[in-house]
Scaffold this active site. Structure first.
Site, mmCIF file in Angstrom:
data_model
loop_
_atom_site.group_PDB
_atom_site.id
_atom_site.type_symbol
_atom_site.label_atom_id
_atom_site.label_comp_id
_atom_site.label_asym_id
_atom_site.label_seq_id
_atom_site.Cartn_x
_atom_site.Cartn_y
_atom_site.Cartn_z
ATOM 1 N N HIS A 1 8.974 29.306 24.031
ATOM 2 C CA HIS A 1 7.752 29.680 24.761
ATOM 3 C C HIS A 1 6.897 30.582 23.862
ATOM 4 O O HIS A 1 7.117 31.781 23.775
ATOM 5 C CB HIS A 1 8.132 30.407 26.043
ATOM 6 C CG HIS A 1 7.019 30.542 27.037
ATOM 7 N ND1 HIS A 1 5.686 30.389 26.700
ATOM 8 C CD2 HIS A 1 7.041 30.805 28.371
ATOM 9 C CE1 HIS A 1 4.945 30.568 27.799
ATOM 10 N NE2 HIS A 1 5.740 30.811 28.821
ATOM 11 N N GLY A 2 5.946 29.964 23.199
ATOM 12 C CA GLY A 2 5.051 30.727 22.319
ATOM 13 C C GLY A 2 3.666 30.855 22.933
ATOM 14 O O GLY A 2 2.694 31.112 22.206
ATOM 15 N N TYR B 1 2.703 35.840 26.142
ATOM 16 C CA TYR B 1 4.012 36.482 26.026
ATOM 17 C C TYR B 1 4.318 36.799 24.555
ATOM 18 O O TYR B 1 3.449 36.684 23.696
ATOM 19 C CB TYR B 1 5.072 35.616 26.717
ATOM 20 C CG TYR B 1 4.770 35.446 28.199
ATOM 21 C CD1 TYR B 1 4.674 36.563 29.038
ATOM 22 C CD2 TYR B 1 4.516 34.201 28.760
ATOM 23 C CE1 TYR B 1 4.361 36.430 30.398
ATOM 24 C CE2 TYR B 1 4.197 34.059 30.113
ATOM 25 C CZ TYR B 1 4.122 35.186 30.924
ATOM 26 O OH TYR B 1 3.801 35.047 32.257
ATOM 27 N N ARG C 1 2.185 21.743 38.796
ATOM 28 C CA ARG C 1 2.112 21.933 40.252
ATOM 29 C C ARG C 1 2.384 20.675 41.062
ATOM 30 O O ARG C 1 3.108 20.739 42.073
ATOM 31 C CB ARG C 1 0.772 22.583 40.606
ATOM 32 C CG ARG C 1 0.752 24.048 40.178
ATOM 33 C CD ARG C 1 -0.642 24.605 40.079
ATOM 34 N NE ARG C 1 -1.349 24.071 38.908
ATOM 35 C CZ ARG C 1 -2.513 24.522 38.479
ATOM 36 N NH1 ARG C 1 -3.124 25.502 39.121
ATOM 37 N NH2 ARG C 1 -3.077 23.994 37.402
ATOM 38 N N ARG D 1 5.771 25.721 22.491
ATOM 39 C CA ARG D 1 4.557 25.744 23.313
ATOM 40 C C ARG D 1 3.624 26.838 22.795
ATOM 41 O O ARG D 1 4.066 27.959 22.545
ATOM 42 C CB ARG D 1 4.917 26.024 24.774
ATOM 43 C CG ARG D 1 3.736 25.811 25.707
ATOM 44 C CD ARG D 1 4.092 25.869 27.181
ATOM 45 N NE ARG D 1 3.252 24.925 27.900
ATOM 46 C CZ ARG D 1 3.066 24.931 29.214
ATOM 47 N NH1 ARG D 1 3.674 25.820 29.980
ATOM 48 N NH2 ARG D 1 2.286 24.040 29.783
ATOM 49 N N PRO E 1 7.223 23.483 32.448
ATOM 50 C CA PRO E 1 8.042 24.640 32.803
ATOM 51 C C PRO E 1 7.384 25.429 33.926
ATOM 52 O O PRO E 1 6.188 25.732 33.857
ATOM 53 C CB PRO E 1 8.077 25.462 31.506
ATOM 54 C CG PRO E 1 6.877 25.032 30.736
ATOM 55 C CD PRO E 1 6.621 23.603 31.114
HETATM 56 C C1 FNR Z 1 3.565 27.980 35.479
HETATM 57 N N1 FNR Z 1 3.418 27.753 34.117
HETATM 58 C C2 FNR Z 1 4.415 28.141 33.247
HETATM 59 N N2 FNR Z 1 4.291 27.924 31.913
HETATM 60 C C3 FNR Z 1 5.301 28.206 31.067
HETATM 61 O O1 FNR Z 1 5.169 27.971 29.870
HETATM 62 N N3 FNR Z 1 6.470 28.718 31.548
HETATM 63 C C4 FNR Z 1 6.668 28.992 32.853
HETATM 64 O O2 FNR Z 1 7.750 29.423 33.249
HETATM 65 C C5 FNR Z 1 5.587 28.748 33.740
HETATM 66 N N4 FNR Z 1 5.680 29.036 35.058
HETATM 67 C C6 FNR Z 1 4.716 28.644 35.943
HETATM 68 C C7 FNR Z 1 4.898 28.870 37.311
HETATM 69 C C8 FNR Z 1 3.958 28.407 38.211
HETATM 70 C C9 FNR Z 1 4.190 28.641 39.659
HETATM 71 C C10 FNR Z 1 2.811 27.735 37.753
HETATM 72 C C11 FNR Z 1 1.803 27.187 38.720
HETATM 73 C C12 FNR Z 1 2.624 27.536 36.409
HETATM 74 C C13 FNR Z 1 2.304 26.921 33.622
HETATM 75 C C14 FNR Z 1 2.659 25.433 33.763
HETATM 76 O O3 FNR Z 1 3.697 25.060 32.877
HETATM 77 C C15 FNR Z 1 1.443 24.512 33.495
HETATM 78 O O4 FNR Z 1 0.942 24.762 32.204
HETATM 79 C C16 FNR Z 1 0.330 24.699 34.501
HETATM 80 O O5 FNR Z 1 0.836 24.751 35.815
HETATM 81 C C17 FNR Z 1 -0.737 23.604 34.388
HETATM 82 O O6 FNR Z 1 -0.225 22.351 34.729
HETATM 83 P P1 FNR Z 1 -0.539 21.667 36.174
HETATM 84 O O7 FNR Z 1 0.157 22.516 37.187
HETATM 85 O O8 FNR Z 1 -2.020 21.711 36.342
HETATM 86 O O9 FNR Z 1 -0.001 20.271 36.058
HETATM 87 C C1 8K6 Z 2 5.686 35.364 40.731
HETATM 88 C C2 8K6 Z 2 6.011 34.289 39.807
HETATM 89 C C3 8K6 Z 2 5.559 34.559 38.435
HETATM 90 C C4 8K6 Z 2 5.228 33.357 37.658
HETATM 91 C C5 8K6 Z 2 4.673 33.670 36.341
HETATM 92 C C6 8K6 Z 2 4.200 32.567 35.513
HETATM 93 C C7 8K6 Z 2 2.971 31.872 35.878
HETATM 94 C C8 8K6 Z 2 2.033 32.488 36.842
HETATM 95 C C9 8K6 Z 2 1.198 31.515 37.588
HETATM 96 C C10 8K6 Z 2 -0.159 31.972 37.953
HETATM 97 C C11 8K6 Z 2 -1.011 32.373 36.822
HETATM 98 C C12 8K6 Z 2 -2.383 31.840 36.828
HETATM 99 C C13 8K6 Z 2 -3.120 32.152 35.586
HETATM 100 C C14 8K6 Z 2 -4.367 31.413 35.437
HETATM 101 C C15 8K6 Z 2 -5.280 32.052 34.480
HETATM 102 C C16 8K6 Z 2 -6.573 31.370 34.359
HETATM 103 C C17 8K6 Z 2 -7.572 32.224 33.672
HETATM 104 C C18 8K6 Z 2 -8.871 31.593 33.506
#
Ligand code: FNR
Ligand code: 8K6
Length: 347
Positions: free
Chosen positions: A173-174, A178, A317, A225, A25
């Site tokens: 989404h747990g 959040y 990503r 999750r 997601p």
């Molecule tokens: C996320 N992630 C995330 N997780 C989730 O549960 N709901 C969401 O809507 C989002 N949104 C989100 C946006 C962006 C831009 C990023 C980079 C990440 C977390 C995502 O699902 C995932 O756990 C992480 O990105 C780690 O996986 P990768 O990117 O290393 O394959």
């Molecule tokens: C502006 C878009 C908002 C998206 C929100 C959901 C996910 C945010 C992605 C970046 C967060 C990175 C958090 C990593 C934390 C690591 C701590 C060790």
């Protein structure tokens, strides 16, 4: 390339995935002003239908669930119709898609809705809304018993709406700090009623939501999750593990479609989890289908699945950078590297 990752996997008797690669997601903040998915989103998801399962970007269950701009919803008929176009396009391309159901709890901001910010307890977080830094987070209102019952009912209603919109199921989404996660961690939950203080009580909201969603749409279509280790908008507390130990034992009796770790980097070890990683801890305590995630490459995911560390992999990503991720890895083609600048548009 022949590997188990690219072969079909049965989630249960009603849902079979064509491979073990899930699109994680990914919030993209691109819905219209009524939080309805637009045509660019229809095409974005349709392009990724080669995934065994797409998990939608987090989608809010009601107005006060919102903490980021232009995140889509699943509580108006317009939103349901908008999602129907997405699910139709994914299905037309042979894919499957679950909706991720979201309430951000104390990460909400009243800029986006009329009303109060609800959370388990009146404990705020520092900081401000990404992309709208002038909006600093507020101290939330501790949800009353009535608020809690209405939240549970609204998760179930959003799940029904998701099925009406053509989704193959939902992922609750747990994770990631959040609302549901706020009930599960001591740093955010100081309630003194049946939703706080003990592992059993702190797990109650998550289980009530899971059970309400199962009643609404069936266990085969319900996934969850979780982030047992606190890492995002949450601080660690060594008492948290007992809460997740209890919760996972209860979930073992529910036959969910799958359980998904919520983490950005699965090599991260948590002192509160006796130095385990997210997937190590979940694998040790959960007996059903487990989805691993968090900075995996195709190779490292293949190894993890061969070593039985989890059953399915979610890729985040790299899927933003490569709509054709599955074809590329199947054909041994190089991947385009992810860059944060790619978040500016849906490719
Ligand atoms: C996320 N992630 C995330 N997780 C989730 O549960 N709901 C969401 O809507 C989002 N949104 C989100 C946006 C962006 C831009 C990023 C980079 C990440 C977390 C995502 O699902 C995932 O756990 C992480 O990105 C780690 O996986 P990768 O990117 O290393 O394959
Ligand atoms: C502006 C878009 C908002 C998206 C929100 C959901 C996910 C945010 C992605 C970046 C967060 C990175 C958090 C990593 C934390 C690591 C701590 C060790």
């Amino acid at each position: 390339m022949t590997t188990e990752l690219l072969l079909p996997f049965k989630l249960n008797s009603t849902i079979e995935l064509k491979n073990r690669i899930l699109m994680a997601p990914l919030t993209r903040c691109m819905a219209d002003e009524n939080l309805v998915p637009n045509q660019a989103m229809v095409e974005y998801y349709a392009r990724r239908a080669e995934a065994g399962l797409i998990i939608s970007e987090a989608t809010i269950i009601r107005p006060d669930a919102q903490g980021y701009p232009n995140t889509p919803g699943l509580f108006t008929s317009e939103q349901i119709q908008g999602w129907q176009k997405v699910t139709d396009a994914v299905h037309a391309n042979g894919g499957k898609i679950f909706a991720q159901l979201w309430h951000v709890g104390r990460v909400a901001h009243p800029h986006f809705f009329d009303g109060e910010v609800l959370a388990p307890s009146a404990i705020g977080i520092e900081g401000s809304v990404p992309r709208m830094r002038e909006l600093t987070y507020q101290t939330p209102k501790a949800a009353t018993s009535e608020d809690i019952q209405s939240l549970i009912a609204d998760y179930a209603k959003a799940a029904e709406n998701a099925v009406e919109a053509g989704f193959d199921g939902v992922e609750i989404h747990g994770a990631n700090g959040y609302l549901i996660d706020q009930f599960l961690h001591y740093a955010a939950n100081e309630r003194e009623d049946e939703y706080g203080q003990t592992p059993e009580n702190m797990s109650r909201f998550a289980l009530d939501v899971v059970d309400a969603v199962i009643s609404a749409i069936g266990t085969d279509k319900t996934a969850l999750r979780l982030s047992p280790g606190a890492y995002f908008n949450m601080s660690e507390d060594n008492r948290d593990k007992a809460v997740f130990d209890y919760l996972l034992a209860q979930l073992n009796t529910r036959q969910l479609a799958y359980l998904h770790g919520g983490i950005f980097d699965d090599s991260m070890r948590f002192a509160s989890l006796e130095d385990m990683t997210t997937s190590e801890y979940l694998r040790a305590n959960y007996s059903g289908t487990l989805v691993g995630v968090g900075s995996y490459s195709f190779e490292s995911a293949k190894d993890a699945i061969e070593e039985n560390r989890f059953d399915l992999i979610a890729i985040g990503r790299p899927f933003i950078a490569n709509p054709d991720y599955v074809s590329r890895i199947s054909q041994g083609k190089e991947l385009v590297a992810y860059d944060d600048a790619m978040l500016a548009e849906l490719i």
